[in-house]
Scaffold this motif. Structure first.
Motif, PDB file in Angstrom:
ATOM      1  N   TYR A  68       0.822  -1.208   0.000  1.00 65.07           N
ATOM      2  CA  TYR A  68       0.000   0.000   0.000  1.00 65.07           C
ATOM      3  C   TYR A  68       0.863   1.268   0.000  1.00 65.07           C
ATOM      4  CZ  TYR A  68      -4.129  -2.794   1.138  1.00 65.07           C
ATOM      5  OH  TYR A  68      -5.158  -3.694   1.097  1.00 65.07           O
ATOM      6  N   GLY A  69       0.271   2.336  -0.533  1.00 57.43           N
ATOM      7  CA  GLY A  69       0.842   3.672  -0.390  1.00 57.43           C
ATOM      8  C   GLY A  69      -0.125   4.509   0.428  1.00 57.43           C
ATOM      9  N   GLU A 121       4.228  -0.028  -7.939  1.00 55.30           N
ATOM     10  CA  GLU A 121       4.396   1.346  -8.398  1.00 55.30           C
ATOM     11  C   GLU A 121       5.359   2.121  -7.491  1.00 55.30           C
ATOM     12  OE1 GLU A 121       0.339  -0.026  -9.753  1.00 55.30           O
ATOM     13  OE2 GLU A 121       1.475  -0.117  -7.881  1.00 55.30           O
ATOM     14  N   SER A 122       6.097   3.035  -8.091  1.00 56.75           N
ATOM     15  CA  SER A 122       7.041   3.860  -7.326  1.00 56.75           C
ATOM     16  C   SER A 122       6.284   4.937  -6.554  1.00 56.75           C
ATOM     17  CB  SER A 122       8.040   4.532  -8.271  1.00 56.75           C
ATOM     18  OG  SER A 122       7.382   5.485  -9.080  1.00 56.75           O
ATOM     19  N   ASP A 123       6.954   5.505  -5.531  1.00 54.48           N
ATOM     20  CA  ASP A 123       6.346   6.589  -4.750  1.00 54.48           C
ATOM     21  C   ASP A 123       6.043   7.789  -5.643  1.00 54.48           C
ATOM     22  OD1 ASP A 123       6.457   5.075  -2.517  1.00 54.48           O
ATOM     23  OD2 ASP A 123       7.968   6.264  -1.457  1.00 54.48           O
ATOM     24  N   GLU A 124       6.897   8.033  -6.644  1.00 51.68           N
ATOM     25  CA  GLU A 124       6.696   9.161  -7.559  1.00 51.68           C
ATOM     26  C   GLU A 124       5.374   9.002  -8.320  1.00 51.68           C
ATOM     27  OE1 GLU A 124       9.488   7.608  -7.104  1.00 51.68           O
ATOM     28  OE2 GLU A 124      10.938   9.166  -6.521  1.00 51.68           O
ATOM     29  N   ASP A 125       5.133   7.787  -8.851  1.00 50.42           N
ATOM     30  CA  ASP A 125       3.896   7.532  -9.602  1.00 50.42           C
ATOM     31  C   ASP A 125       2.667   7.658  -8.709  1.00 50.42           C
ATOM     32  OD1 ASP A 125       5.256   7.114 -11.925  1.00 50.42           O
ATOM     33  OD2 ASP A 125       5.301   4.931 -11.759  1.00 50.42           O
ATOM     34  N   LEU A 126       2.755   7.061  -7.506  1.00 49.20           N
ATOM     35  CA  LEU A 126       1.615   7.088  -6.590  1.00 49.20           C
ATOM     36  C   LEU A 126       1.287   8.508  -6.155  1.00 49.20           C
ATOM     37  CD1 LEU A 126       2.313   4.023  -4.244  1.00 49.20           C
ATOM     38  CD2 LEU A 126       0.602   4.184  -6.038  1.00 49.20           C
ATOM     39  N   LEU A 127       2.339   9.289  -5.851  1.00 49.13           N
ATOM     40  CA  LEU A 127       2.097  10.651  -5.365  1.00 49.13           C
ATOM     41  C   LEU A 127       1.477  11.516  -6.456  1.00 49.13           C
ATOM     42  CD1 LEU A 127       2.381  12.504  -2.916  1.00 49.13           C
ATOM     43  CD2 LEU A 127       4.606  13.200  -3.766  1.00 49.13           C
ATOM     44  N   ALA A 128       1.969  11.401  -7.691  1.00 54.90           N
ATOM     45  CA  ALA A 128       1.409  12.200  -8.787  1.00 54.90           C
ATOM     46  C   ALA A 128      -0.065  11.880  -8.990  1.00 54.90           C
ATOM     47  CB  ALA A 128       2.197  11.923 -10.075  1.00 54.90           C
ATOM     48  N   LEU A 129      -0.392  10.579  -8.905  1.00 55.83           N
ATOM     49  CA  LEU A 129      -1.776  10.154  -9.081  1.00 55.83           C
ATOM     50  C   LEU A 129      -2.649  10.648  -7.928  1.00 55.83           C
ATOM     51  CD1 LEU A 129      -3.452   8.313 -11.027  1.00 55.83           C
ATOM     52  CD2 LEU A 129      -3.069   6.474  -9.398  1.00 55.83           C
ATOM     53  N   ALA A 130      -2.115  10.508  -6.695  1.00 59.35           N
ATOM     54  CA  ALA A 130      -2.883  10.886  -5.506  1.00 59.35           C
ATOM     55  C   ALA A 130      -3.110  12.394  -5.427  1.00 59.35           C
ATOM     56  CB  ALA A 130      -2.171  10.399  -4.246  1.00 59.35           C
ATOM     57  N   VAL A 131      -2.104  13.196  -5.803  1.00 59.70           N
ATOM     58  CA  VAL A 131      -2.250  14.653  -5.769  1.00 59.70           C
ATOM     59  C   VAL A 131      -3.406  15.078  -6.669  1.00 59.70           C
ATOM     60  CG1 VAL A 131      -1.178  16.840  -6.451  1.00 59.70           C
ATOM     61  CG2 VAL A 131       0.130  15.184  -5.128  1.00 59.70           C
ATOM     62  N   THR A 132      -3.431  14.498  -7.871  1.00 61.10           N
ATOM     63  CA  THR A 132      -4.512  14.830  -8.816  1.00 61.10           C
ATOM     64  C   THR A 132      -5.872  14.416  -8.268  1.00 61.10           C
ATOM     65  OG1 THR A 132      -2.922  14.354 -10.564  1.00 61.10           O
ATOM     66  CG2 THR A 132      -5.208  14.620 -11.239  1.00 61.10           C
ATOM     67  N   GLU A 133      -5.950  13.194  -7.732  1.00 64.45           N
ATOM     68  CA  GLU A 133      -7.212  12.664  -7.198  1.00 64.45           C
ATOM     69  C   GLU A 133      -7.711  13.506  -6.023  1.00 64.45           C
ATOM     70  OE1 GLU A 133     -10.332  10.462  -5.462  1.00 64.45           O
ATOM     71  OE2 GLU A 133      -9.642  10.709  -7.515  1.00 64.45           O
ATOM     72  N   ILE A 134      -6.813  13.810  -5.088  1.00 61.54           N
ATOM     73  CA  ILE A 134      -7.219  14.536  -3.873  1.00 61.54           C
ATOM     74  C   ILE A 134      -7.629  15.977  -4.211  1.00 61.54           C
ATOM     75  CG2 ILE A 134      -6.380  15.468  -1.671  1.00 61.54           C
ATOM     76  CD1 ILE A 134      -4.685  12.874  -1.409  1.00 61.54           C
ATOM     77  N   ARG A 135      -6.871  16.617  -5.078  1.00 60.41           N
ATOM     78  CA  ARG A 135      -7.212  17.998  -5.444  1.00 60.41           C
ATOM     79  C   ARG A 135      -8.560  18.057  -6.163  1.00 60.41           C
ATOM     80  NH1 ARG A 135      -3.536  22.187  -5.597  1.00 60.41           N
ATOM     81  NH2 ARG A 135      -4.149  22.857  -7.688  1.00 60.41           N
TER      82      ARG A 135
END
Length: 597
Positions: free
Chosen positions: A267-268, A294-308
């Motif tokens: 999980y991330g 998935e790398s932390d970079e990929d997860l964070l980019a996806l999560a930032v978009t989703e959360i915003r």
């Protein structure tokens, strides 16, 4: 038209940014991804030798590829996010969330009402939120209600209806919670000034409201209206108290989103903090299940978009622990020190706590899932061929070379199985020889398990370095178990893990759960061994001291120990003290033995 072969589809892909979709032979969408260069990204799936098993499985299942070209990488990220939520492809991270979040609405009407809602209507008013906690919403509404007199009725307060005297003031007016705009007792301009101040509070800006109230308080005091001044003072205290609880960084940091990530094998965890005028006005942690390592970079980019998107964030700047590509519309900052770094660290701490809480909940609610996760983690960390569901750890104890003993402790599914613990008294080794002792106990343990046809462990841990490990391996060779059971040694000083026939030790992350379990095993083996060694030494001490005195038997020794509590006190006792307990004859023998010695 027949679908072309995969290699042809790949060769004809554009080099523009966009989103690609993989389909299986049944026409089901199994993966969605974004790319700065579609051709380069998709080609990499088929040219690289993927170490991660699920990625290899995914590539084997791809029957056809579709793509959508977009203008920018940011557009690709947003489109990828929407497609994942719409189709929930099997090999994408999960972004499912049916929960609706509360908002605070300032209604679009004359004399606007302020209330909480879970439904957002276009043109229905100005919405602040969504908030992740209902408690936060209630706190804010209570604060606003205490500071400003607002109407709660749902009347249509059109000017002509008020002038026609259509409405009468209600109980809220008599309680002082409303100033009676329904009867024209409050002007629209005065009411809207309050609404303007409320909007600033909801944005996290308390400065204007505080200065306004303080000025009112001074005005009332100067006019000798002390009761009114006291009421305003109470409002100032409420506002200052609320602000002191929510302001945790420099108030100049405003309209900023903060993101941090914490991840493990499965999980991330992405934490989101929204800041306004130095106050955290929102905090939320998103748990993302990994599908393809998935790398932390990929997860964070996806999560930032989703959360915003989810929280309708319009912030123009974000703080992140490392650079992520989100397009030109958002300023991405990676803080290194000061207040900005402080808030990023706070976000990471929130993500860690959320992860810890999830693990604790998992232990209680679903212990099997917790055990499965730990076992999968240990298998990966220790490079094992199977999960170490059954682990045994050996430790030698021979303090000052006396009474050599050994201990074997057993863990099953990551937890101690105390009924399976075993002690060993060293039989074939003379003197303190740790290597020979280890060879003996490992042989005895697994020879017995073989003879009794009992299950063997998946992993053996030897408390010691290369020498101890080599000794244990000799016994496994004799028993024909080498290669059938994984075995490692752990050296105490630097927590080095040694493997058979590998001179270079493995170093695990000091905070990893795998290392913590290995340390727990070793400490438990050490404790168990020391306990047995202490018992042996105590018995030995009794034998060499009291039982060697002529005419003193076991019953006498028990009586003496019950009374004096230790051999040392017996040795220092006076003759008359001994006589009281065991009589004159035996007391003289013990007294003479210690005093002549």
């Amino acid at each position: 038209m027949e679908t072309p072969d995969l290699d042809i589809q790949i060769k004809t892909l554009p080099t523009q940014p966009g989103v690609y979709q993989y389909y299986d032979k049944n026409g089901a969408i199994i993966y969605v991804g974004k790319a700065k260069n579609l051709k380069k990204r998709v080609s990499s799936y088929f040219t690289k030798n993927h170490e991660y098993g699920k990625t290899r499985v995914l590539v084997k299942k791809i029957a056809s590829i579709k793509h959508i070209v977009v203008d920018t990488e940011t557009d690709a990220l947003l489109l990828e996010n929407n497609l994942i939520k719409k189709y929930q492809p099997r090999y994408n991270v999960m972004l499912k969330d049916d929960k609706s979040y509360p908002w605070i609405c300032i209604k679009n009407e004359r004399f606007p009402r302020v209330f909480s809602t879970r439904r957002v209507y276009k043109g229905g008013g100005e919405y602040f939120g969504p908030y992740t906690s209902v408690k936060t919403v209630h706190t804010l509404l209570d604060l606003i209600k205490g500071l400003y007199a607002l109407r709660t009725c749902n009347y249509d307060l059109a000017q002509e209806k008020i002038e026609a005297g259509k409405y009468k003031v209600c109980l809220e007016y008599h309680l002082g919670n409303c100033k009676g705009p329904c009867e024209g007792q409050e002007s629209e301009d005065a009411y809207n000034e309050n609404i303007k101040a409320i909007k600033e509070i909801l944005k996290g800006n308390f400065k204007d409201s505080l200065s306004q109230f303080k000025q009112q308080m001074r005005d009332f005091s100067e006019n000798m209206q002390f009761e009114e001044a006291q009421k305003i003072k109470e409002k100032v205290e409420v506002l200052e108290n609320y602000q002191s609880k929510s302001t945790i960084v420099n108030p100049k940091i405003s309209n900023v989103d903060v993101f941090s990530i914490m991840s493990d094998e499965s999980y991330g965890y992405v934490n989101f903090l929204q800041l306004s005028y130095g106050s955290i006005i929102r905090s939320h942690t998103l748990e993302i299940k990994k599908k393809l390592d998935e790398s932390d970079e990929d997860l964070l980019a996806l999560a930032v978009t989703e959360i915003r998107q989810r929280f309708n964030s319009k912030s123009k700047e974000i703080y992140v622990p490392f650079m992520v590509q989100l397009g030109d519309d958002v300023k991405v900052t990676v803080p290194k020190l000061g207040d900005k770094k402080h808030i990023l660290d706070l976000s990471l701490r929130n993500a860690k706590y959320f992860r810890m809480e999830r693990f604790k909940q998992m232990k209680i609610v679903d212990p099997d899932r917790h055990a499965n996760r730990i076992m999968a983690q240990m298998k990966a960390d220790l490079r094992l061929s199977e999960e170490p569901r059954h682990i045994e750890c050996f430790d030698n104890s021979n303090i000052q070379g006396t009474n050599p003993v050994a201990a074997c402790v057993v863990f099953k599914n990551g937890k101690p199985s105390k009924k399976d613990y075993r002690h060993f008294n060293i039989k074939t080794v003379e003197g303190p020889d740790d290597f020979a002792s280890m060879e003996e106990v490992v042989y005895r343990r697994y020879k017995r398990l073989q003879d009794e046809n009992k299950s063997l462990p998946h992993l053996i841990i030897i408390d010691g370095g290369k020498g101890q490990l080599s000794s244990a391996l000799k016994s496994l060779d004799v028993l024909g178990l080498r290669g059938k059971i994984a075995i490692i040694g752990i050296a105490k000083r630097l927590e080095e893990l040694f493997y058979p026939n590998d001179p270079i030790p493995l170093y695990l992350d000091k905070k990893s759960e795998t290392l913590k379990i290995i340390q727990q095993l070793r400490n438990e083996a050490h404790r168990f061994g020391i306990e047995h060694h202490r018992n042996k030494r105590s018995k030995s001490a009794l034998n060499t001291e009291l039982e060697t005195i002529p005419g003193i038997g076991e019953k006498t020794i028990v009586e003496l120990l019950k009374h004096f509590k230790s051999v040392k006190r017996i040795a220092n006792a006076k003759l008359d003290e001994l006589e009281v307990v065991i009589g004159v004859s035996r007391a003289e023998k013990i007294y003479n033995y210690y005093n002549t010695k």
